[in-house]
Design a protein around this motif. Structure first.
Motif, short mmCIF file in Angstrom:
data_model
loop_
_atom_site.label_atom_id
_atom_site.label_comp_id
_atom_site.label_asym_id
_atom_site.label_seq_id
_atom_site.Cartn_x
_atom_site.Cartn_y
_atom_site.Cartn_z
N ASN A 159 3.80 6.26 4.62
CA ASN A 159 3.32 5.03 5.22
C ASN A 159 4.24 3.87 4.85
N ILE A 160 4.15 2.82 5.65
CA ILE A 160 4.94 1.61 5.42
C ILE A 160 4.00 0.52 4.90
N TYR A 161 4.45 -0.17 3.86
CA TYR A 161 3.67 -1.25 3.28
C TYR A 161 4.52 -2.53 3.24
N LEU A 162 3.88 -3.64 3.41
CA LEU A 162 4.57 -4.91 3.24
C LEU A 162 4.65 -5.20 1.75
N ALA A 163 5.86 -5.30 1.24
CA ALA A 163 6.07 -5.52 -0.19
C ALA A 163 6.37 -7.00 -0.44
N LYS A 164 6.80 -7.30 -1.65
CA LYS A 164 7.14 -8.67 -1.98
C LYS A 164 8.35 -9.11 -1.17
N LEU A 180 8.52 2.05 2.24
CA LEU A 180 8.06 3.33 2.79
C LEU A 180 7.83 4.26 1.62
N GLN A 181 6.66 4.90 1.59
CA GLN A 181 6.28 5.68 0.41
C GLN A 181 5.63 6.99 0.81
N MET A 182 5.99 8.06 0.09
CA MET A 182 5.35 9.37 0.28
C MET A 182 4.98 9.91 -1.10
N ASN A 183 3.78 10.44 -1.24
CA ASN A 183 3.25 10.81 -2.54
C ASN A 183 2.99 12.32 -2.67
#
Length: 222
Positions: A159-164, A180-183
Motif C-alpha cells: 500500500n501507499i501512505y502519505l509520509a512526512k 510504499l510498504q509491504m509487510n
C-alpha cells in the motif's frame, strides 16, 4: 546502446538516486549514494554498468562532509539516450516509468534499481519473532502508483501512505512524500521472486534474517 535488462536496472537507479543536468554545452550524469553502506553497491553494480555504457572507468566521487559517495561525470551519448527514453533534465518531480520499459517487460529491473537506491529491508522484533518489511519512498506519487500496481499484480500486497513532507531544495521548499510498504515473510518471499535485491547491504540483511527463520519459509529465486 539499447533498452535491455542492464539499461532498465540503471534507469531504476537513476530514478532513485540519480539526476542529469545541463550547463551550456556541458551535460552531467550524477548518482549520489550513502557513504556509510553503499560503496559495495557502487563498486559491484553501478561502476560495471557505467563501464558497459560508456566504455571507460568512471571515477568515484566522495563527499565525506555530506556523507555521500557516487559518480558525477560527462557522457553525451548516455545523457542523450537517457533523455530519449524519458528521463527528465533537472528536477525529477513527478517522474514516472516510461512505456518503453512496459513494452519490453523490463519493469522488474526498473524496480530492482529503484529499491536498491531508495528502498530498504527493515527487520523488527515481533514478540521475539523477526518480522520483515520492505519499503520505499518517493515524492512522485505517479511513480509509487506504478510500482504499487506492478507488485500487487504479482500477488505482493502493498500500500501507499502519505509520509512526512520531504525537503527537496531550500529554494523549492518541500514536497509531500509517499511511502510504499509491504509487510511479512510471504510478501518478502514474493518480492524476492518477482523483483529481488541487487544492493549488497539489502542482501546481507536478508541473509541475516534467513538465519533466524526456519528453512523453507522464504522462497529464493533459482
Amino acid at each position: 546502446m539499447r533498452v535491455d535488462k542492464d539499461f532498465a536496472l540503471f534507469y531504476g537507479i537513476m530514478v532513485g538516486d540519480g539526476c542529469i543536468s545541463q550547463s551550456g554545452r556541458h551535460t552531467y550524469i550524477t548518482v549520489t549514494l550513502n557513504i556509510q553502506d553503499d560503496k559495495p553497491f557502487l563498486d559491484q553494480v553501478v561502476h560495471p554498468l557505467l563501464a558497459k555504457f560508456t566504455g571507460r572507468n568512471i571515477a568515484t566521487k566522495i563527499r565525506e562532509r555530506d556523507g555521500a559517495i557516487g559518480v558525477n561525470f560527462m557522457d553525451k551519448n548516455l545523457f542523450n539516450y537517457l533523455v530519449s527514453r524519458g528521463y527528465p533534465i533537472g528536477r525529477k518531480g513527478d517522474i514516472t516509468i516510461p512505456k518503453t520499459f512496459y513494452n519490453q517487460n523490463l519493469l522488474r529491473y526498473i524496480c530492482q534499481g529503484f529499491f536498491a537506491t531508495d528502498g530498504s529491508l527493515v527487520i523488527t522484533n515481533n514478540n521475539g519473532t523477526p518480522y520483515p518489511r520492505v519499503e520505499t519512498c518517493s515524492i512522485s506519487k505517479p511513480l509509487m502508483e506504478q510500482i504499487n500496481l506492478y507488485l500487487n499484480n504479482r500477488g505482493i500486497k502493498c500500500n501507499i501512505y502519505l509520509a512526512k513532507r520531504k525537503k527537496v531544495f531550500r529554494k523549492f521548499g518541500s514536497s509531500p512524500q509517499y511511502r510504499l510498504q509491504m509487510n511479512g515473510k510471504v510478501n518478502l518471499s514474493k518480492f524476492i521472486k518477482h523483483v529481488g535485491f541487487v544492493n549488497p547491504k539489502h542482501q546481507e540483511r536478508l541473509n541475516n534474517y534467513l538465519k533466524k527463520v526456519p528453512v523453507g519459509r522464504i522462497e529464493l529465486p533459482t
